[in-house]
Design a protein around this motif. Structure first.
Motif, PDB file in Angstrom:
ATOM      1  N   UNK A  68       0.482  -3.590   9.207  1.00 14.38           N
ATOM      2  CA  UNK A  68       1.140  -3.542   7.777  1.00 14.38           C
ATOM      3  C   UNK A  68       0.400  -2.058   7.221  1.00 14.38           C
ATOM      4  N   UNK A  69       1.798  -1.547   6.365  1.00 15.52           N
ATOM      5  CA  UNK A  69       1.388  -0.281   5.621  1.00 15.52           C
ATOM      6  C   UNK A  69       1.971  -0.749   4.283  1.00 15.52           C
ATOM      7  N   UNK A  70       1.347  -0.294   3.183  1.00 14.57           N
ATOM      8  CA  UNK A  70       1.397  -0.531   1.654  1.00 14.57           C
ATOM      9  C   UNK A  70       1.872   0.628   1.008  1.00 14.57           C
ATOM     10  N   UNK A  71       2.704   0.719   0.217  1.00 15.61           N
ATOM     11  CA  UNK A  71       3.126   1.839  -0.577  1.00 15.61           C
ATOM     12  C   UNK A  71       3.341   1.537  -2.120  1.00 15.61           C
ATOM     13  N   UNK A  72       3.204   2.389  -2.974  1.00 15.93           N
ATOM     14  CA  UNK A  72       3.423   2.171  -4.317  1.00 15.93           C
ATOM     15  C   UNK A  72       4.473   3.176  -4.932  1.00 15.93           C
TER      16      UNK A  72
END
Length: 315
Positions: A92-96
Protein backbone atom coordinates in the motif's frame (compact mmCIF):
# COMPACT_ATOMS: atom_id res chain seq x y z
CA UNK A 1 -42.51 -20.84 -29.64
CA UNK A 2 -45.59 -20.47 -27.45
CA UNK A 3 -46.56 -17.44 -25.37
CA UNK A 4 -45.36 -19.07 -22.14
CA UNK A 5 -41.85 -19.50 -23.59
CA UNK A 6 -41.90 -15.92 -24.82
CA UNK A 7 -42.84 -14.67 -21.37
CA UNK A 8 -40.06 -16.76 -19.75
CA UNK A 9 -37.47 -15.46 -22.21
CA UNK A 10 -38.60 -11.89 -21.65
CA UNK A 11 -38.42 -12.33 -17.88
CA UNK A 12 -34.92 -13.81 -18.12
CA UNK A 13 -33.76 -11.00 -20.37
CA UNK A 14 -35.27 -8.46 -18.01
CA UNK A 15 -33.44 -9.99 -15.04
CA UNK A 16 -30.13 -9.92 -16.93
CA UNK A 17 -30.65 -6.29 -17.90
CA UNK A 18 -31.44 -5.43 -14.27
CA UNK A 19 -28.26 -7.17 -13.07
CA UNK A 20 -26.24 -5.42 -15.76
CA UNK A 21 -27.63 -2.03 -14.79
CA UNK A 22 -26.95 -2.75 -11.11
CA UNK A 23 -23.30 -3.58 -11.88
CA UNK A 24 -22.94 -0.44 -13.99
CA UNK A 25 -24.40 1.64 -11.15
CA UNK A 26 -21.80 0.25 -8.74
CA UNK A 27 -19.03 1.06 -11.23
CA UNK A 28 -20.36 4.62 -11.60
CA UNK A 29 -20.57 5.07 -7.83
CA UNK A 30 -17.05 3.77 -7.14
CA UNK A 31 -15.71 5.52 -10.21
CA UNK A 32 -16.48 8.87 -8.63
CA UNK A 33 -13.76 8.07 -6.05
CA UNK A 34 -11.15 6.41 -8.27
CA UNK A 35 -8.19 7.78 -10.20
CA UNK A 36 -5.48 6.53 -12.51
CA UNK A 37 -1.96 6.50 -11.06
CA UNK A 38 1.10 6.66 -13.30
CA UNK A 39 3.75 4.29 -12.02
CA UNK A 40 7.19 3.31 -13.30
CA UNK A 41 7.74 3.55 -17.05
CA UNK A 42 4.36 2.93 -18.63
CA UNK A 43 2.74 1.14 -15.69
CA UNK A 44 -0.71 2.34 -14.75
CA UNK A 45 -2.42 1.54 -11.47
CA UNK A 46 -5.62 2.76 -9.91
CA UNK A 47 -6.01 4.79 -6.76
CA UNK A 48 -8.98 5.27 -4.48
CA UNK A 49 -9.96 8.25 -2.32
CA UNK A 50 -10.07 6.49 1.05
CA UNK A 51 -10.62 9.62 3.12
CA UNK A 52 -10.96 13.30 2.32
CA UNK A 53 -7.85 14.18 0.34
CA UNK A 54 -6.18 10.80 0.99
CA UNK A 55 -5.58 8.41 -1.91
CA UNK A 56 -4.53 4.76 -1.53
CA UNK A 57 -2.86 2.82 -4.33
CA UNK A 58 -0.58 -0.22 -4.83
CA UNK A 59 3.05 0.36 -3.84
CA UNK A 60 4.54 -2.20 -6.25
CA UNK A 61 3.76 -0.16 -9.38
CA UNK A 62 6.62 2.18 -8.46
CA UNK A 63 10.23 1.06 -8.64
CA UNK A 64 11.05 3.76 -6.10
CA UNK A 65 7.98 5.46 -4.68
CA UNK A 66 8.17 9.13 -5.70
CA UNK A 67 7.62 12.12 -3.43
CA UNK A 68 4.83 13.27 -5.78
CA UNK A 69 2.64 11.68 -8.44
CA UNK A 70 0.17 12.79 -11.07
CA UNK A 71 -3.31 11.29 -10.79
CA UNK A 72 -5.96 11.32 -13.53
CA UNK A 73 -9.66 11.65 -12.71
CA UNK A 74 -12.72 10.57 -14.71
CA UNK A 75 -12.64 13.74 -16.82
CA UNK A 76 -9.04 13.21 -17.84
CA UNK A 77 -7.92 16.01 -15.54
CA UNK A 78 -4.47 15.74 -13.92
CA UNK A 79 -4.34 16.04 -10.14
CA UNK A 80 -1.12 16.39 -8.17
CA UNK A 81 -0.56 14.41 -4.98
CA UNK A 82 2.32 14.14 -2.53
CA UNK A 83 3.54 11.01 -0.77
CA UNK A 84 2.37 10.39 2.78
CA UNK A 85 4.11 7.03 3.14
CA UNK A 86 4.35 3.44 1.95
CA UNK A 87 3.98 0.03 3.54
CA UNK A 88 5.56 -2.42 1.12
CA UNK A 89 4.67 -5.38 3.33
CA UNK A 90 0.96 -4.87 2.54
CA UNK A 91 1.65 -3.31 -0.90
CA UNK A 92 0.00 0.00 0.00
CA UNK A 93 1.10 3.54 -0.83
CA UNK A 94 -0.73 6.58 0.49
CA UNK A 95 -0.76 10.03 -1.13
CA UNK A 96 -2.33 13.35 -0.21
CA UNK A 97 -4.04 15.41 -2.91
CA UNK A 98 -2.58 18.89 -3.31
CA UNK A 99 -5.15 21.68 -3.07
CA UNK A 100 -8.91 21.31 -3.01
CA UNK A 101 -10.35 17.84 -3.48
CA UNK A 102 -13.76 17.47 -5.08
CA UNK A 103 -13.59 13.67 -5.14
CA UNK A 104 -15.68 11.93 -2.45
CA UNK A 105 -14.25 9.09 -0.35
CA UNK A 106 -15.61 5.61 -1.04
CA UNK A 107 -18.18 3.98 1.19
CA UNK A 108 -16.10 1.53 3.20
CA UNK A 109 -17.68 -1.80 4.10
CA UNK A 110 -16.70 -4.70 6.33
CA UNK A 111 -14.72 -7.60 4.88
CA UNK A 112 -15.25 -9.80 7.95
CA UNK A 113 -18.25 -11.53 6.39
CA UNK A 114 -16.73 -12.13 2.96
CA UNK A 115 -16.90 -15.80 1.94
CA UNK A 116 -15.79 -17.92 -0.99
CA UNK A 117 -18.32 -17.53 -3.80
CA UNK A 118 -19.19 -13.92 -2.99
CA UNK A 119 -19.14 -11.42 -5.84
CA UNK A 120 -16.17 -9.03 -6.03
CA UNK A 121 -16.17 -5.97 -8.31
CA UNK A 122 -12.95 -4.00 -8.91
CA UNK A 123 -13.23 -0.49 -10.35
CA UNK A 124 -10.35 1.65 -11.59
CA UNK A 125 -9.29 4.00 -14.36
CA UNK A 126 -7.23 3.83 -17.51
CA UNK A 127 -4.37 6.24 -18.12
CA UNK A 128 -6.79 8.47 -20.02
CA UNK A 129 -9.26 8.49 -17.14
CA UNK A 130 -11.82 6.03 -18.56
CA UNK A 131 -13.54 3.76 -16.06
CA UNK A 132 -12.35 0.13 -16.10
CA UNK A 133 -13.94 -2.71 -14.18
CA UNK A 134 -13.72 -6.42 -13.51
CA UNK A 135 -16.14 -8.72 -11.71
CA UNK A 136 -15.51 -12.21 -10.40
CA UNK A 137 -15.85 -14.45 -7.41
CA UNK A 138 -13.97 -14.67 -4.16
CA UNK A 139 -11.95 -17.87 -4.54
CA UNK A 140 -10.98 -18.20 -0.89
CA UNK A 141 -11.62 -16.30 2.33
CA UNK A 142 -10.06 -17.10 5.69
CA UNK A 143 -8.46 -15.55 8.75
CA UNK A 144 -5.41 -13.32 9.29
CA UNK A 145 -2.23 -14.08 7.36
CA UNK A 146 1.27 -12.78 6.85
CA UNK A 147 2.53 -11.63 3.46
CA UNK A 148 5.86 -12.76 2.05
CA UNK A 149 7.22 -9.33 3.04
CA UNK A 150 6.14 -9.75 6.67
CA UNK A 151 2.97 -7.65 6.67
CA UNK A 152 0.09 -8.80 8.83
CA UNK A 153 -3.21 -8.72 6.91
CA UNK A 154 -6.46 -9.00 8.85
CA UNK A 155 -8.14 -11.43 6.45
CA UNK A 156 -7.18 -13.48 3.41
CA UNK A 157 -9.43 -12.60 0.45
CA UNK A 158 -8.26 -14.31 -2.73
CA UNK A 159 -9.88 -13.70 -6.10
CA UNK A 160 -10.59 -16.45 -8.63
CA UNK A 161 -7.98 -15.10 -11.04
CA UNK A 162 -5.36 -12.42 -11.43
CA UNK A 163 -5.80 -8.65 -11.34
CA UNK A 164 -6.10 -7.09 -14.77
CA UNK A 165 -3.62 -4.43 -15.87
CA UNK A 166 -4.47 -1.09 -14.30
CA UNK A 167 -6.56 -2.53 -11.47
CA UNK A 168 -3.87 -2.93 -8.83
CA UNK A 169 -4.75 -0.32 -6.23
CA UNK A 170 -8.42 -0.31 -7.26
CA UNK A 171 -11.24 -0.49 -4.73
CA UNK A 172 -13.03 -3.84 -4.62
CA UNK A 173 -16.72 -3.81 -3.74
CA UNK A 174 -19.21 -6.48 -2.73
CA UNK A 175 -22.61 -6.94 -4.38
CA UNK A 176 -24.04 -4.01 -2.41
CA UNK A 177 -21.33 -1.65 -3.66
CA UNK A 178 -19.59 -1.32 -0.28
CA UNK A 179 -15.80 -1.39 -0.57
CA UNK A 180 -14.29 -4.48 1.10
CA UNK A 181 -10.67 -3.64 0.27
CA UNK A 182 -8.04 -2.78 -2.33
CA UNK A 183 -6.85 -5.08 -5.14
CA UNK A 184 -3.21 -6.05 -5.67
CA UNK A 185 -1.35 -8.45 -7.93
CA UNK A 186 1.85 -8.33 -5.87
CA UNK A 187 1.03 -10.49 -2.84
CA UNK A 188 0.40 -13.78 -4.67
CA UNK A 189 1.94 -15.37 -7.77
CA UNK A 190 -1.22 -16.90 -9.15
CA UNK A 191 -4.18 -15.02 -7.69
CA UNK A 192 -5.36 -11.50 -7.17
CA UNK A 193 -5.51 -10.48 -3.53
CA UNK A 194 -7.83 -8.02 -1.81
CA UNK A 195 -6.19 -6.20 1.09
CA UNK A 196 -9.22 -5.91 3.41
CA UNK A 197 -10.63 -2.52 4.33
CA UNK A 198 -9.69 -2.86 8.01
CA UNK A 199 -6.03 -3.41 7.07
CA UNK A 200 -6.08 -0.50 4.62
CA UNK A 201 -7.54 1.82 7.26
CA UNK A 202 -4.97 0.67 9.83
CA UNK A 203 -2.10 1.35 7.42
CA UNK A 204 -3.57 4.73 6.45
CA UNK A 205 -3.84 5.67 10.15
CA UNK A 206 -0.21 4.75 10.76
CA UNK A 207 1.15 6.50 7.66
CA UNK A 208 -0.86 9.69 8.17
CA UNK A 209 0.11 9.95 11.83
CA UNK A 210 3.75 8.88 11.63
CA UNK A 211 4.80 8.39 8.01
CA UNK A 212 5.51 4.67 8.46
CA UNK A 213 4.00 1.49 9.92
CA UNK A 214 5.58 0.48 13.20
CA UNK A 215 6.46 -3.22 13.39
CA UNK A 216 6.97 -4.94 16.77
CA UNK A 217 10.44 -6.23 17.66
CA UNK A 218 11.55 -8.45 20.55
CA UNK A 219 15.04 -9.18 19.30
CA UNK A 220 14.77 -12.96 19.25
CA UNK A 221 15.36 -15.82 16.87
CA UNK A 222 12.79 -18.55 17.46
CA UNK A 223 11.27 -21.69 16.02
CA UNK A 224 8.05 -23.59 16.75
CA UNK A 225 8.34 -26.62 19.03
CA UNK A 226 5.74 -28.96 20.57
CA UNK A 227 4.86 -27.97 24.10
CA UNK A 228 5.43 -30.54 26.83
CA UNK A 229 2.35 -32.67 27.35
CA UNK A 230 0.57 -32.11 30.63
CA UNK A 231 -1.54 -34.82 32.21
CA UNK A 232 -1.27 -36.97 29.11
CA UNK A 233 -2.96 -34.30 26.95
CA UNK A 234 -1.74 -34.93 23.37
CA UNK A 235 -3.11 -31.57 22.16
CA UNK A 236 -0.85 -29.35 24.22
CA UNK A 237 -0.02 -27.29 21.11
CA UNK A 238 3.18 -25.50 20.14
CA UNK A 239 5.27 -22.64 21.42
CA UNK A 240 8.32 -20.71 20.22
CA UNK A 241 11.75 -21.91 21.36
CA UNK A 242 14.16 -18.97 21.66
CA UNK A 243 17.35 -19.86 19.78
CA UNK A 244 18.99 -16.40 19.57
CA UNK A 245 18.88 -13.07 21.38
CA UNK A 246 19.85 -9.71 19.89
CA UNK A 247 22.40 -8.07 22.24
CA UNK A 248 20.69 -5.29 24.16
CA UNK A 249 17.33 -6.10 22.55
CA UNK A 250 13.98 -5.98 24.35
CA UNK A 251 13.95 -9.71 25.11
CA UNK A 252 17.45 -9.74 26.56
CA UNK A 253 16.73 -6.65 28.65
CA UNK A 254 13.60 -8.32 30.04
CA UNK A 255 15.58 -11.38 31.15
CA UNK A 256 14.59 -13.93 28.53
CA UNK A 257 17.13 -16.67 27.91
CA UNK A 258 18.06 -18.92 25.02
CA UNK A 259 16.10 -22.13 25.57
CA UNK A 260 13.00 -20.39 26.95
CA UNK A 261 9.75 -21.32 25.20
CA UNK A 262 7.29 -18.49 24.58
CA UNK A 263 3.77 -19.86 25.03
CA UNK A 264 1.55 -16.79 25.11
CA UNK A 265 1.70 -13.04 24.56
CA UNK A 266 -0.87 -10.99 26.49
CA UNK A 267 -3.01 -14.13 26.73
CA UNK A 268 -2.81 -14.99 23.02
CA UNK A 269 -1.18 -18.22 21.88
CA UNK A 270 2.27 -17.83 20.26
CA UNK A 271 2.26 -20.97 18.15
CA UNK A 272 4.40 -19.51 15.37
CA UNK A 273 6.16 -16.29 14.37
CA UNK A 274 3.08 -14.97 12.54
CA UNK A 275 0.98 -15.38 15.67
CA UNK A 276 3.73 -13.76 17.76
CA UNK A 277 3.95 -10.68 15.51
CA UNK A 278 0.19 -10.41 15.36
CA UNK A 279 -0.12 -10.53 19.15
CA UNK A 280 2.67 -7.98 19.60
CA UNK A 281 1.24 -5.54 17.06
CA UNK A 282 -0.70 -3.52 19.62
CA UNK A 283 2.25 -3.25 22.04
CA UNK A 284 4.87 -1.26 20.11
CA UNK A 285 6.33 1.12 22.70
CA UNK A 286 4.42 -0.63 25.49
CA UNK A 287 4.93 -3.51 27.89
CA UNK A 288 3.53 -6.93 27.02
CA UNK A 289 3.19 -9.96 29.29
CA UNK A 290 4.97 -13.05 27.94
CA UNK A 291 4.07 -16.45 29.36
CA UNK A 292 7.07 -18.75 29.00
CA UNK A 293 8.35 -22.18 29.97
CA UNK A 294 11.84 -22.28 31.45
CA UNK A 295 13.11 -25.74 32.32
CA UNK A 296 9.51 -26.95 32.34
CA UNK A 297 8.45 -24.27 34.84
CA UNK A 298 5.85 -21.67 33.84
CA UNK A 299 6.88 -18.03 34.26
CA UNK A 300 5.62 -14.59 33.22
CA UNK A 301 7.84 -11.70 32.17
CA UNK A 302 7.10 -8.11 31.23
CA UNK A 303 8.79 -7.10 27.97
CA UNK A 304 8.95 -3.55 26.61
CA UNK A 305 8.21 -4.10 22.90
CA UNK A 306 10.32 -1.94 20.61
CA UNK A 307 9.75 -0.79 17.05
CA UNK A 308 11.53 -3.10 14.64
CA UNK A 309 14.69 -1.49 13.21
CA UNK A 310 14.76 -1.58 9.42
CA UNK A 311 17.92 -3.66 9.30
CA UNK A 312 16.70 -6.35 11.71
CA UNK A 313 15.49 -9.67 10.37
CA UNK A 314 14.64 -11.67 13.51
CA UNK A 315 11.23 -11.62 15.24
Amino acid sequence: MNSSSNETSAATAGALVAHSQAFAAIVDRLGASTLAVRGRRHAIASGVVWRDGIVVTAAHVFRHTPAAVTLVDGKGKSIEATLVGIDSSTDLAVFRIVGENALPPVAIGDAAGVRAGHLAIAVGRSGEGDAIASAGLVNRASGPWQTWLGGVVDRLIRLDGGVYEGLSGAPVADASGAVIGVATSALSRHYGIVVPASTVSRVVDALVSGGHVARPWLGIGAQPVPLPQRGGDPSAGTGLLISALAPGGPAERAGLLIGDIVVRVAGEAAADLRALRSALGAFVGKAATLSILRGGEAKELQVEVSERPAERRCG
